[in-house]
Design an enzyme around this catalytic site. Structure first.
Site, mmCIF file in Angstrom:
data_model
loop_
_atom_site.group_PDB
_atom_site.id
_atom_site.type_symbol
_atom_site.label_atom_id
_atom_site.label_comp_id
_atom_site.label_asym_id
_atom_site.label_seq_id
_atom_site.Cartn_x
_atom_site.Cartn_y
_atom_site.Cartn_z
ATOM 1 N N ASN A 129 -13.788 9.922 4.448
ATOM 2 C CA ASN A 129 -14.044 8.880 5.587
ATOM 3 C C ASN A 129 -13.022 8.400 6.685
ATOM 4 O O ASN A 129 -11.820 9.080 6.542
ATOM 5 C CB ASN A 129 -14.079 7.445 4.938
ATOM 6 C CG ASN A 129 -12.977 6.899 4.314
ATOM 7 O OD1 ASN A 129 -12.591 6.544 2.902
ATOM 8 N ND2 ASN A 129 -11.929 6.459 5.173
ATOM 9 N N ALA A 130 -13.563 8.272 7.884
ATOM 10 C CA ALA A 130 -12.744 8.083 8.857
ATOM 11 C C ALA A 130 -12.083 6.618 8.974
ATOM 12 O O ALA A 130 -12.821 5.830 8.109
ATOM 13 C CB ALA A 130 -13.668 8.075 10.156
ATOM 14 N N LYS A 156 -14.119 3.663 7.368
ATOM 15 C CA LYS A 156 -13.570 2.320 6.752
ATOM 16 C C LYS A 156 -12.841 1.746 7.807
ATOM 17 O O LYS A 156 -12.125 2.161 8.401
ATOM 18 C CB LYS A 156 -12.235 2.750 5.668
ATOM 19 C CG LYS A 156 -11.750 1.609 5.017
ATOM 20 C CD LYS A 156 -10.877 1.898 3.779
ATOM 21 C CE LYS A 156 -9.456 2.816 3.955
ATOM 22 N NZ LYS A 156 -8.752 2.712 2.757
ATOM 23 N N LYS A 158 -10.240 -1.606 8.877
ATOM 24 C CA LYS A 158 -9.434 -2.207 8.225
ATOM 25 C C LYS A 158 -9.360 -3.666 8.763
ATOM 26 O O LYS A 158 -9.866 -3.977 10.113
ATOM 27 C CB LYS A 158 -7.681 -1.811 8.900
ATOM 28 C CG LYS A 158 -7.133 -0.534 8.230
ATOM 29 C CD LYS A 158 -6.904 -0.854 6.671
ATOM 30 C CE LYS A 158 -6.047 0.293 6.278
ATOM 31 N NZ LYS A 158 -5.523 0.344 5.115
ATOM 32 N N ASP A 187 -11.489 -2.764 4.436
ATOM 33 C CA ASP A 187 -10.135 -2.676 3.397
ATOM 34 C C ASP A 187 -9.278 -3.916 4.008
ATOM 35 O O ASP A 187 -8.973 -3.836 5.463
ATOM 36 C CB ASP A 187 -9.424 -1.549 3.658
ATOM 37 C CG ASP A 187 -8.304 -1.355 2.836
ATOM 38 O OD1 ASP A 187 -7.736 -2.404 2.042
ATOM 39 O OD2 ASP A 187 -7.349 -0.460 2.990
ATOM 40 N N ASN A 189 -6.581 -5.315 2.378
ATOM 41 C CA ASN A 189 -5.307 -5.067 1.827
ATOM 42 C C ASN A 189 -4.609 -6.385 1.352
ATOM 43 O O ASN A 189 -3.572 -6.619 1.376
ATOM 44 C CB ASN A 189 -4.584 -4.429 3.029
ATOM 45 C CG ASN A 189 -4.534 -3.086 3.466
ATOM 46 O OD1 ASN A 189 -4.958 -2.917 4.484
ATOM 47 N ND2 ASN A 189 -4.317 -2.228 2.503
ATOM 48 N N GLU A 213 -12.308 -3.370 -0.058
ATOM 49 C CA GLU A 213 -11.088 -3.094 -0.968
ATOM 50 C C GLU A 213 -10.306 -4.308 -0.688
ATOM 51 O O GLU A 213 -10.396 -4.666 0.261
ATOM 52 C CB GLU A 213 -10.484 -1.955 -0.312
ATOM 53 C CG GLU A 213 -11.157 -0.244 -0.427
ATOM 54 C CD GLU A 213 -10.593 0.678 0.244
ATOM 55 O OE1 GLU A 213 -8.990 0.594 0.376
ATOM 56 O OE2 GLU A 213 -10.960 1.584 0.565
ATOM 57 N N ASP A 236 -7.729 -1.763 -5.080
ATOM 58 C CA ASP A 236 -6.861 -0.686 -4.765
ATOM 59 C C ASP A 236 -5.319 -0.851 -5.053
ATOM 60 O O ASP A 236 -4.884 -0.288 -6.025
ATOM 61 C CB ASP A 236 -7.120 -0.816 -3.076
ATOM 62 C CG ASP A 236 -6.186 0.720 -2.331
ATOM 63 O OD1 ASP A 236 -5.654 1.314 -2.917
ATOM 64 O OD2 ASP A 236 -6.439 0.626 -1.250
ATOM 65 N N LYS A 259 -4.676 5.856 -5.436
ATOM 66 C CA LYS A 259 -3.930 6.715 -4.745
ATOM 67 C C LYS A 259 -2.918 7.510 -5.686
ATOM 68 O O LYS A 259 -1.971 6.770 -6.298
ATOM 69 C CB LYS A 259 -2.997 5.587 -3.743
ATOM 70 C CG LYS A 259 -3.793 4.937 -2.732
ATOM 71 C CD LYS A 259 -2.909 4.014 -2.009
ATOM 72 C CE LYS A 259 -3.492 3.777 -0.932
ATOM 73 N NZ LYS A 259 -4.905 2.833 -1.271
#
Length: 351
Positions: A129-130, A156, A158, A187, A189, A213, A236, A259
């Site tokens: 994905n970009a 994706k 942010k 995402d 985070n 995510e 994640d 990850k």
């Protein structure tokens, strides 16, 4: 067997704001294990603000490993890895270097070696994905159009660093730029509280978001939001190892973001992917703003995951372009796809 540490510090082309933290450079260590004239490479680079161990703690663990490898050789490595469970980045560096060394010695690509237990060949290439993090909706829409034009089938975005109202506009702009077909991922985070996460996700449910995510922090909190959100959620950063993955799956989280560098290495990442597969969930492998060595490790893990799953999703590996310099030539992305090197081991050697 000889073991060496090589420190690195790599600037980003531009600061990346993620989860309220501005990342300007990546620092860490390359781990080298040499036996029979062959060298395997791994990476250990915790990310300040995200990792549970610091760079100094990681270095201390790695230097203890250097001494133990010099004393005990390859026979000591299994016990050494068990002793690094509490320092996952250090473990990833050692486990990655050992996996690379064994693959090179066997004349295999790392992906093929990792896939051998699944009875099939690793994927020759994986979708990626970009990544978009532009602050303004107009910039997000432009970046989305460019990603589709470059051949990416998944993007994706942010979120979580801006006001929720702005993030809603950014998500809508992303969908407008992507058109109706490309997959849109978010995402956060862990930047939102549950109320904010549910409000934002509820207001963008018509944007066909594949998943978000880490909308909040913590496995139980993510699962609770997922139970009420019209947008699927994924875990994640909250996945620190197999126990966390198992707990997330038990609570109904259907997508795990893994990850390899953050969970302890390729073997741990593949064990988590196996748990997800058994539970009917999907695994997306991502890099950790790694150097080329870490990205290459994640790529080989992703190829092995796709071989076992038979059909893979786009993985989050297209991060090398964020770095102004690197330790080696990173695997390239062409039309939203990253080809797995067929050379022995990782397929690259650091400069």
């Amino acid at each position: 067997m000889r073991a060496e540490l090589h420190p690195f510090r790599l600037a980003l082309r531009a600061p990346l704001v993620t989860g309220g933290v501005s990342v300007r450079y990546r620092a860490g260590f390359l781990m080298a294990l040499n036996a029979d004239g062959i060298t395997g490479w791994g990476e250990a680079s915790p990310l300040p603000g995200w990792s549970r161990t610091t760079l100094l703690e990681t270095e201390a663990a790695l230097r203890r490993t250097l001494d133990a490898v010099e004393a005990g050789g390859e026979a000591a490595l299994e016990d050494l890895l068990d002793g690094l469970a509490d320092t996952p980045h250090a473990r990833a560096g050692v486990a990655g270097a050992w996996a690379d060394l064994r693959a090179r010695r066997a004349g295999q690509s790392l992906a093929d070696r990792l896939s051998r237990d699944h009875g099939g060949d690793a994927a020759a290439a994986v979708l990626v994905n970009a990544l978009m993090a532009a602050p303004e909706p107009s910039e997000v829409e432009e970046a989305a159009r460019e990603a589709v034009g470059a051949g990416f089938s998944a993007v994706k975005l942010k979120v979580g660093a801006a006001d929720p109202v702005v993030d809603i506009d950014r998500v809508r702009a992303a969908r407008a730029g992507l058109g109706p077909i490309a997959e849109l991922r978010l995402d956060a985070n862990g930047a939102w509280d549950p109320a904010t996460a549910l409000e934002v996700l509820g207001r963008v449910q018509d944007c066909d978001v594949a998943y978000c995510e880490e909308p909040v922090t913590g496995i139980e909190a993510i699962a609770a939001v997922g139970g009420r959100s019209p947008v699927p959620v994924a875990a994640d950063e909250s996945i620190r190892g197999e126990a966390d993955a198992r707990r997330a799956l038990e609570l109904g989280v259907c997508t795990l973001i893994v990850k390899p560098q953050a969970v302890g290495g390729p073997d741990v990442a593949l064990a988590i992917a196996a748990l997800a597969r058994e539970a009917g969930a999907s695994t997306v492998v991502t890099s950790f703003l790694d150097s080329a060595v870490g990205v290459a490790h994640a790529l080989h893990v992703a190829a092995a995951v796709d071989a076992a799953a038979l059909r893979g999703r786009a993985h989050g590996l297209a991060t090398a372009s964020l770095l102004a310099a690197d330790v080696a030539e990173a695997p390239v992305v062409v039309a939203g796809t990253m080809v797995v090197p067929r050379a022995h081991g990782l397929g690259l050697t650091p400069r």
